[in-house]
Design a protein around this motif. Structure first.
Motif, PDB file in Angstrom:
ATOM      1  N   LYS A 268       3.542  -7.124  -3.814  1.00  0.00           N
ATOM      2  CA  LYS A 268       3.867  -8.497  -3.419  1.00  0.00           C
ATOM      3  C   LYS A 268       2.714  -9.187  -2.687  1.00  0.00           C
ATOM      4  O   LYS A 268       2.752 -10.408  -2.508  1.00  0.00           O
ATOM      5  CB  LYS A 268       5.119  -8.514  -2.547  1.00  0.00           C
ATOM      6  N   GLU A 269       1.724  -8.425  -2.279  1.00  0.00           N
ATOM      7  CA  GLU A 269       0.546  -9.032  -1.659  1.00  0.00           C
ATOM      8  C   GLU A 269      -0.264  -9.809  -2.688  1.00  0.00           C
ATOM      9  O   GLU A 269      -1.132 -10.610  -2.324  1.00  0.00           O
ATOM     10  CB  GLU A 269      -0.315  -7.944  -1.006  1.00  0.00           C
ATOM     11  N   ASP A 270       0.010  -9.568  -3.959  1.00  0.00           N
ATOM     12  CA  ASP A 270      -0.658 -10.288  -5.034  1.00  0.00           C
ATOM     13  C   ASP A 270       0.255 -11.436  -5.482  1.00  0.00           C
ATOM     14  O   ASP A 270       1.386 -11.214  -5.908  1.00  0.00           O
ATOM     15  CB  ASP A 270      -0.930  -9.336  -6.208  1.00  0.00           C
ATOM     16  N   LYS A 271      -0.218 -12.650  -5.392  1.00  0.00           N
ATOM     17  CA  LYS A 271       0.602 -13.820  -5.714  1.00  0.00           C
ATOM     18  C   LYS A 271       1.037 -13.827  -7.180  1.00  0.00           C
ATOM     19  O   LYS A 271       2.110 -14.345  -7.509  1.00  0.00           O
ATOM     20  CB  LYS A 271      -0.146 -15.102  -5.379  1.00  0.00           C
ATOM     21  N   ASP A 272       0.205 -13.257  -8.059  1.00  0.00           N
ATOM     22  CA  ASP A 272       0.565 -13.222  -9.471  1.00  0.00           C
ATOM     23  C   ASP A 272       1.761 -12.308  -9.716  1.00  0.00           C
ATOM     24  O   ASP A 272       2.584 -12.563 -10.593  1.00  0.00           O
ATOM     25  CB  ASP A 272      -0.628 -12.768 -10.320  1.00  0.00           C
TER      26      ASP A 272
END
Length: 410
Positions: free
Chosen positions: A228-232
């Motif tokens: 979830k740290e990755d916006k994609d």
């Protein structure tokens, strides 16, 4: 004095061995082997998957479902894959051993496209023939398919390979590639090393741990948390699917144990998955599946199909339709309706249970998608069903079709 020195030496040696054993944490050995970059020296592997045990206890489907579950025990999948990281290509060969027949699949692709060999068609027809469907592959049809491939994205009516790669690439680059050095790998190692040390066993070069349902859920939640740290990822279907998977595992699975054995020298993985579930109708199912993966080295080049070797989805469908007799050319050829005699099915109680279950599923689809029911489709369904369904079953089907048509959503 010499005896004392010998005793002192023996005692000292024993103490050193004990200290070494106490200082060696099997959890760390397990994760170090699992995430080790040394495994990258292998660019290929062979694998095998087999259902070791499968039981079903429930009223729906009755004897037929139980018989089918019993037959699944004899099914297996074996194959191999190879990766060329420099050219970013991959190939995989799979053979499904089903009901005494072999069904081959071959995949090959790169970062742009993925293809599947049409070699599976002959195996599929052999499987159909084993069930009494007299499909044949003529020499001309065989030549049309020999050495040919189809684009998986096109055949699956999905996003194009390029769009799909673009959508998932940020997630692969930032999250799951190079697990040993990534935050995902680091967090997973920490989590696994926090599990009960006594549950990790070592026998010579092999370390074994059985992940429980609780541990598996914690691992999935950790993956979701880091991803979830990755916006994609947040915007992707992966996030939704992960959430649904965690929810389903918590609610629907009575048990899920995954026993993983890793050979520290060969990097071979042996996995045994045991699951148990009970549905809302109190029907229960248990299954034990074994998966074995043996890393290898591959020096052969991975060949991507040329344009001449690729056929379109329409071409494949046309060939399959010719084989199964579902289309005709401009001649007066017609498939005789009385080629197959389904009358025996109406006197077979086990088959009737299966047909009842299929009818219920069909009616559920009709009720869920009434707008898809047209007068033409309804009439076609009625005509085809007459050959298989009994009077009671036909009445249920007709009522469902009439209700969908009357809804005015055709």
């Amino acid at each position: 004095m010499k005896v004392k020195k010998y005793l002192l030496g023996i005692i000292t040696s024993v103490v050193i061995l004990l200290l070494a054993a106490c200082g060696s944490d099997p959890r760390k050995e397990f994760t170090n082997t699992m995430f080790s970059s040394k495994g990258q020296e292998y660019n290929a592997a062979s694998f095998e998957m087999k259902i070791k045990d499968l039981t079903y206890d429930g009223d729906e489907g009755g004897a037929y479902v139980k018989m089918f579950a019993s037959q699944l025990k004899d099914m297996s999948i074996d194959g191999s894959y190879a990766v060329d990281e420099k050219k970013d290509t991959v190939e995989m060969e799979i053979t499904a051993n089903l009901f005494g027949e072999k069904l081959p699949f071959q995949f090959v692709g790169n970062k742009e496209n993925y293809y599947m060999s049409t070699s599976f068609v002959s195996g599929l027809l052999d499987l159909a023939n084993s069930f009494g469907y007299p499909f044949e592959l003529s020499k001309s049809d065989l030549n049309k398919l020999k050495g040919k491939y189809i684009d998986i994205a096109e055949a699956g009516d999905t996003l194009s390979s390029g769009e799909l790669d673009k959508k998932t690439k940020p997630l692969k680059d930032k999250t799951f590639v190079n697990m040993e050095e990534s935050k995902m790998g680091s967090e997973m190692k920490k989590l696994i090393e926090s599990f009960d040390e006594d549950s990790f066993k070592k026998d010579k070069d092999v370390i074994t741990h059985t992940f429980t349902k609780k541990e598996i859920i914690r691992m999935m939640e950790k993956i979701d948390e880091v991803a979830k740290e990755d916006k994609d990822y947040k915007k992707s279907d992966d996030a939704i699917e992960m959430k649904d998977a965690i929810k389903s595992l918590k609610k629907d699975m009575d048990k899920m144990d995954i026993k993983v054995s890793i050979n520290q020298k060969t990097k071979a993985f042996d996995t045994e998955i045991a699951i148990a579930a009970t549905d809302e109708d109190a029907a229960s199912m248990t299954m034990v599946m074994a998966i074995s993966v043996k890393p290898q080295k591959n020096s052969a080049k991975i060949k991507i199909p040329s344009k001449k070797e690729i056929i379109s989805q329409d071409e494949l469908e046309e060939i399959l339709a010719e084989i199964t007799g579902t289309i005709s050319d401009d001649s007066d050829f017609e498939l005789e309706d009385d080629i197959y005699d389904y009358s025996d099915l109406k006197d077979d109680p086990d088959m009737q249970e299966l047909i009842d279950a299929q009818l219920d599923a069909m009616i559920e689809q009709i009720e869920a998608n009434p707008s898809a029911v047209t007068e033409a489709k309804a009439n076609e369904a009625r005509e085809e069903a007459k050959e298989i369904f009994n009077d009671k079953q036909m009445k249920k089907l007709n009522e469902a079709l009439d209700k969908a048509l009357e809804a005015g959503t055709i």
